[in-house]
Design a protein around this motif. Structure first.
Motif, PDB file in Angstrom:
ATOM      1  N   LEU A  53      38.249  40.077  46.018  1.00 20.13           N
ATOM      2  CA  LEU A  53      38.947  38.896  46.541  1.00 20.13           C
ATOM      3  C   LEU A  53      38.635  38.696  48.013  1.00 20.13           C
ATOM      4  CD1 LEU A  53      42.581  39.186  45.087  1.00 20.13           C
ATOM      5  CD2 LEU A  53      40.964  37.310  44.666  1.00 20.13           C
ATOM      6  N   ARG A  54      38.752  39.781  48.766  1.00 25.38           N
ATOM      7  CA  ARG A  54      38.561  39.674  50.215  1.00 25.38           C
ATOM      8  C   ARG A  54      37.136  39.275  50.581  1.00 25.38           C
ATOM      9  NH1 ARG A  54      41.170  45.164  52.692  1.00 25.38           N
ATOM     10  NH2 ARG A  54      43.382  44.592  52.639  1.00 25.38           N
ATOM     11  N   ASN A  55      36.185  39.743  49.768  1.00 21.88           N
ATOM     12  CA  ASN A  55      34.777  39.520  50.111  1.00 21.88           C
ATOM     13  C   ASN A  55      34.112  38.455  49.244  1.00 21.88           C
ATOM     14  OD1 ASN A  55      34.187  41.741  52.234  1.00 21.88           O
ATOM     15  ND2 ASN A  55      35.341  42.778  50.620  1.00 21.88           N
ATOM     16  N   ASN A  56      34.930  37.714  48.514  1.00 20.71           N
ATOM     17  CA  ASN A  56      34.399  36.642  47.661  1.00 20.71           C
ATOM     18  C   ASN A  56      33.257  37.091  46.764  1.00 20.71           C
ATOM     19  OD1 ASN A  56      36.057  34.457  48.392  1.00 20.71           O
ATOM     20  ND2 ASN A  56      34.983  34.395  50.376  1.00 20.71           N
ATOM     21  N   ILE A  57      33.428  38.218  46.140  1.00 16.56           N
ATOM     22  CA  ILE A  57      32.373  38.705  45.245  1.00 16.56           C
ATOM     23  C   ILE A  57      32.451  37.916  43.938  1.00 16.56           C
ATOM     24  CG2 ILE A  57      31.413  40.715  44.022  1.00 16.56           C
ATOM     25  CD1 ILE A  57      31.395  41.024  47.115  1.00 16.56           C
ATOM     26  N   ASP A  58      31.311  37.437  43.503  1.00 10.90           N
ATOM     27  CA  ASP A  58      31.236  36.653  42.271  1.00 10.90           C
ATOM     28  C   ASP A  58      31.110  37.621  41.083  1.00 10.90           C
ATOM     29  OD1 ASP A  58      30.436  35.168  40.118  1.00 10.90           O
ATOM     30  OD2 ASP A  58      28.790  34.134  41.157  1.00 10.90           O
ATOM     31  N   SER A  59      32.086  37.553  40.175  1.00 12.03           N
ATOM     32  CA  SER A  59      32.124  38.495  39.047  1.00 12.03           C
ATOM     33  C   SER A  59      30.953  38.325  38.076  1.00 12.03           C
ATOM     34  CB  SER A  59      33.426  38.333  38.258  1.00 12.03           C
ATOM     35  OG  SER A  59      34.500  38.716  39.053  1.00 12.03           O
ATOM     36  N   ASN A  60      30.158  37.267  38.265  1.00 10.06           N
ATOM     37  CA  ASN A  60      28.984  37.074  37.398  1.00 10.06           C
ATOM     38  C   ASN A  60      27.678  37.430  38.094  1.00 10.06           C
ATOM     39  OD1 ASN A  60      30.383  35.979  35.112  1.00 10.06           O
ATOM     40  ND2 ASN A  60      30.819  34.220  36.454  1.00 10.06           N
ATOM     41  N   ASN A  61      27.776  37.794  39.363  1.00  8.37           N
ATOM     42  CA  ASN A  61      26.553  38.077  40.126  1.00  8.37           C
ATOM     43  C   ASN A  61      26.327  39.596  40.188  1.00  8.37           C
ATOM     44  OD1 ASN A  61      24.710  38.604  42.196  1.00  8.37           O
ATOM     45  ND2 ASN A  61      25.262  36.707  43.280  1.00  8.37           N
ATOM     46  N   HIS A  62      25.428  40.085  39.345  1.00  7.38           N
ATOM     47  CA  HIS A  62      25.249  41.530  39.212  1.00  7.38           C
ATOM     48  C   HIS A  62      24.709  42.201  40.466  1.00  7.38           C
ATOM     49  CE1 HIS A  62      26.446  41.538  35.039  1.00  7.38           C
ATOM     50  NE2 HIS A  62      25.859  40.355  34.973  1.00  7.38           N
ATOM     51  N   GLU A  63      23.887  41.458  41.205  1.00 10.55           N
ATOM     52  CA  GLU A  63      23.362  42.034  42.453  1.00 10.55           C
ATOM     53  C   GLU A  63      24.488  42.240  43.463  1.00 10.55           C
ATOM     54  OE1 GLU A  63      20.024  40.108  44.700  1.00 10.55           O
ATOM     55  OE2 GLU A  63      19.184  40.180  42.655  1.00 10.55           O
ATOM     56  N   GLN A  64      25.307  41.206  43.586  1.00  9.76           N
ATOM     57  CA  GLN A  64      26.450  41.293  44.511  1.00  9.76           C
ATOM     58  C   GLN A  64      27.396  42.424  44.104  1.00  9.76           C
ATOM     59  OE1 GLN A  64      29.157  38.014  45.136  1.00  9.76           O
ATOM     60  NE2 GLN A  64      27.601  36.824  46.203  1.00  9.76           N
ATOM     61  N   ILE A  65      27.598  42.561  42.809  1.00  4.17           N
ATOM     62  CA  ILE A  65      28.515  43.597  42.311  1.00  4.17           C
ATOM     63  C   ILE A  65      27.965  44.989  42.642  1.00  4.17           C
ATOM     64  CG2 ILE A  65      29.504  44.635  40.216  1.00  4.17           C
ATOM     65  CD1 ILE A  65      29.544  41.737  39.052  1.00  4.17           C
ATOM     66  N   ALA A  66      26.665  45.158  42.434  1.00  4.13           N
ATOM     67  CA  ALA A  66      26.049  46.466  42.715  1.00  4.13           C
ATOM     68  C   ALA A  66      26.186  46.811  44.191  1.00  4.13           C
ATOM     69  CB  ALA A  66      24.583  46.453  42.287  1.00  4.13           C
ATOM     70  N   GLU A  67      25.948  45.821  45.055  1.00  3.15           N
ATOM     71  CA  GLU A  67      26.085  46.037  46.504  1.00  3.15           C
ATOM     72  C   GLU A  67      27.537  46.372  46.853  1.00  3.15           C
ATOM     73  OE1 GLU A  67      23.864  46.254  49.031  1.00  3.15           O
ATOM     74  OE2 GLU A  67      22.519  46.269  47.295  1.00  3.15           O
ATOM     75  N   ALA A  68      28.456  45.633  46.244  1.00  2.92           N
ATOM     76  CA  ALA A  68      29.878  45.845  46.533  1.00  2.92           C
ATOM     77  C   ALA A  68      30.277  47.264  46.144  1.00  2.92           C
ATOM     78  CB  ALA A  68      30.719  44.821  45.774  1.00  2.92           C
ATOM     79  N   LEU A  69      29.843  47.699  44.975  1.00  7.37           N
ATOM     80  CA  LEU A  69      30.247  49.030  44.512  1.00  7.37           C
ATOM     81  C   LEU A  69      29.743  50.138  45.435  1.00  7.37           C
ATOM     82  CD1 LEU A  69      29.943  48.622  40.636  1.00  7.37           C
ATOM     83  CD2 LEU A  69      32.039  48.978  41.969  1.00  7.37           C
ATOM     84  N   LYS A  70      28.578  49.897  46.043  1.00  5.41           N
ATOM     85  CA  LYS A  70      28.057  50.898  46.998  1.00  5.41           C
ATOM     86  C   LYS A  70      28.930  50.959  48.244  1.00  5.41           C
ATOM     87  CE  LYS A  70      23.300  50.136  46.040  1.00  5.41           C
ATOM     88  NZ  LYS A  70      22.222  49.332  46.614  1.00  5.41           N
ATOM     89  N   ASP A  71      29.558  49.834  48.557  1.00  6.95           N
ATOM     90  CA  ASP A  71      30.334  49.732  49.792  1.00  6.95           C
ATOM     91  C   ASP A  71      31.813  50.103  49.606  1.00  6.95           C
ATOM     92  OD1 ASP A  71      30.535  48.979  52.540  1.00  6.95           O
ATOM     93  OD2 ASP A  71      31.512  47.115  51.916  1.00  6.95           O
ATOM     94  N   ILE A  72      32.226  50.316  48.350  1.00  9.82           N
ATOM     95  CA  ILE A  72      33.642  50.591  48.077  1.00  9.82           C
ATOM     96  C   ILE A  72      33.886  52.100  48.010  1.00  9.82           C
ATOM     97  CG2 ILE A  72      35.464  50.393  46.320  1.00  9.82           C
ATOM     98  CD1 ILE A  72      34.312  47.646  45.590  1.00  9.82           C
ATOM     99  N   HIS A  73      34.750  52.584  48.883  1.00 13.17           N
ATOM    100  CA  HIS A  73      35.092  54.009  48.859  1.00 13.17           C
ATOM    101  C   HIS A  73      36.592  54.157  48.669  1.00 13.17           C
ATOM    102  CE1 HIS A  73      31.030  55.041  49.977  1.00 13.17           C
ATOM    103  NE2 HIS A  73      31.095  54.022  50.830  1.00 13.17           N
ATOM    104  N   LEU A  74      36.961  54.735  47.531  1.00 16.12           N
ATOM    105  CA  LEU A  74      38.381  54.871  47.198  1.00 16.12           C
ATOM    106  C   LEU A  74      38.831  56.312  47.342  1.00 16.12           C
ATOM    107  CD1 LEU A  74      38.396  52.794  43.870  1.00 16.12           C
ATOM    108  CD2 LEU A  74      38.875  51.984  46.188  1.00 16.12           C
ATOM    109  N   ASN A  75      40.039  56.487  47.825  1.00 13.39           N
ATOM    110  CA  ASN A  75      40.601  57.834  47.906  1.00 13.39           C
ATOM    111  C   ASN A  75      42.074  57.820  47.580  1.00 13.39           C
ATOM    112  OD1 ASN A  75      38.948  60.172  48.682  1.00 13.39           O
ATOM    113  ND2 ASN A  75      38.250  58.747  50.279  1.00 13.39           N
TER     114      ASN A  75
END
Ligand code: DC
Length: 229
Positions: A53-75
């Motif tokens: 939501l915050r980064n306007n990631i398009d749920s249909n854009n696989h490239e964007q999703i892959a980049e987002a997942l690399k940038d997401i660190h959960l703890n």
């Protein structure tokens, strides 16, 4: 590599079921009683939805999703068995419970790449430790060899009323109807999505808690775990 609960002698309890069924209440109480680690897998999907939501990631854009997942660190930081989750070092435990995230999370949790990454992280958490994890696919996908699998369900109206009571003080503008609709929508999305739909594992025990107190549910779960202690 996938490590099952059995390979390393730790105990894994998987609690799955519909939204707002009291899974986390039971899971927390059980973990506290047994001194197990509690993991709220839904909080992970919610934190990812917040990032989208915050980064306007398009749920249909696989490239964007892959980049987002690399940038997401959960703890997770567990204090008094309450879930404290950080997204890239920012505490987001409260924000992930708000309506914008609740409305977005079904869409985000249906994305194959998102599920793959979350499942990998969840399996890592269950390796060698005694844990209680709640979610939708814990007994089917994350820990198919879990020692105890509980599948929770309750009347949707009762679920909406419980959630309403929980959030009304902080969110007086939200009506019971809004919550009922959100729950019905999530049930539909969770059970009909292609990736890991919510389904009871063949060996999961059903717990319908429509008319059960939290204490009765805890006792039910303790009785199931007891043989493995
Ligand atoms: O348990 P919860 O309501 O906080 O979960 C939020 C959303 O995440 C819910 O719509 C379903 C999804 N979810 C999932 O797909 N798999 C899980 N293991 C946990 C949650």
């Amino acid at each position: 590599m996938y490590f099952s609960g059995f390979m390393s002698n730790n105990i894994v309890v998987a609690i799955d079921g519909y939204s707002s069924c009291g899974k986390s209440t039971l899971a927390k109480a059980l973990a506290k009683k047994l001194h197990f680690i509690y993991v709220d897998s839904g909080a992970m999907y919610r934190a990812v939805a917040l990032y989208f939501l915050r980064n306007n990631i398009d749920s249909n854009n696989h490239e964007q999703i892959a980049e987002a997942l690399k940038d997401i660190h959960l703890n997770f930081h567990s204090r008094d068995y309450q879930t404290h989750i950080t997204l890239n070092d920012e505490e987001v435990s409260e924000e992930i419970r708000l309506m914008p995230v609740s409305e977005k999370v079904s869409e985000v949790s249906a994305i194959r790449e998102v599920r793959k990454e979350m499942v990998k992280q969840q399996q890592r958490m269950g390796y060698s430790k005694n844990i209680v994890m709640d979610g939708r696919d814990i007994g089917t996908t994350v820990f198919p060899a879990a020692n105890v699998k509980i599948f929770m369900t309750a009347d949707p109206k009762v679920r909406a009323e419980r959630r309403y009571k929980e959030i009304h003080d902080k969110n007086p503008e939200i009506t019971l109807e809004d919550i009922f609709e959100n729950i019905a929508h999530r049930d539909y999305q969770d059970t009909t999505r292609e990736e890991s739909p919510l389904v009871r594992a063949a060996d999961a025990i059903i717990l319908d808690n429509t008319n059960l107190t939290p204490e009765q549910q805890l006792q039910f779960a303790l009785d199931k775990v007891e043989p493995f202690l």
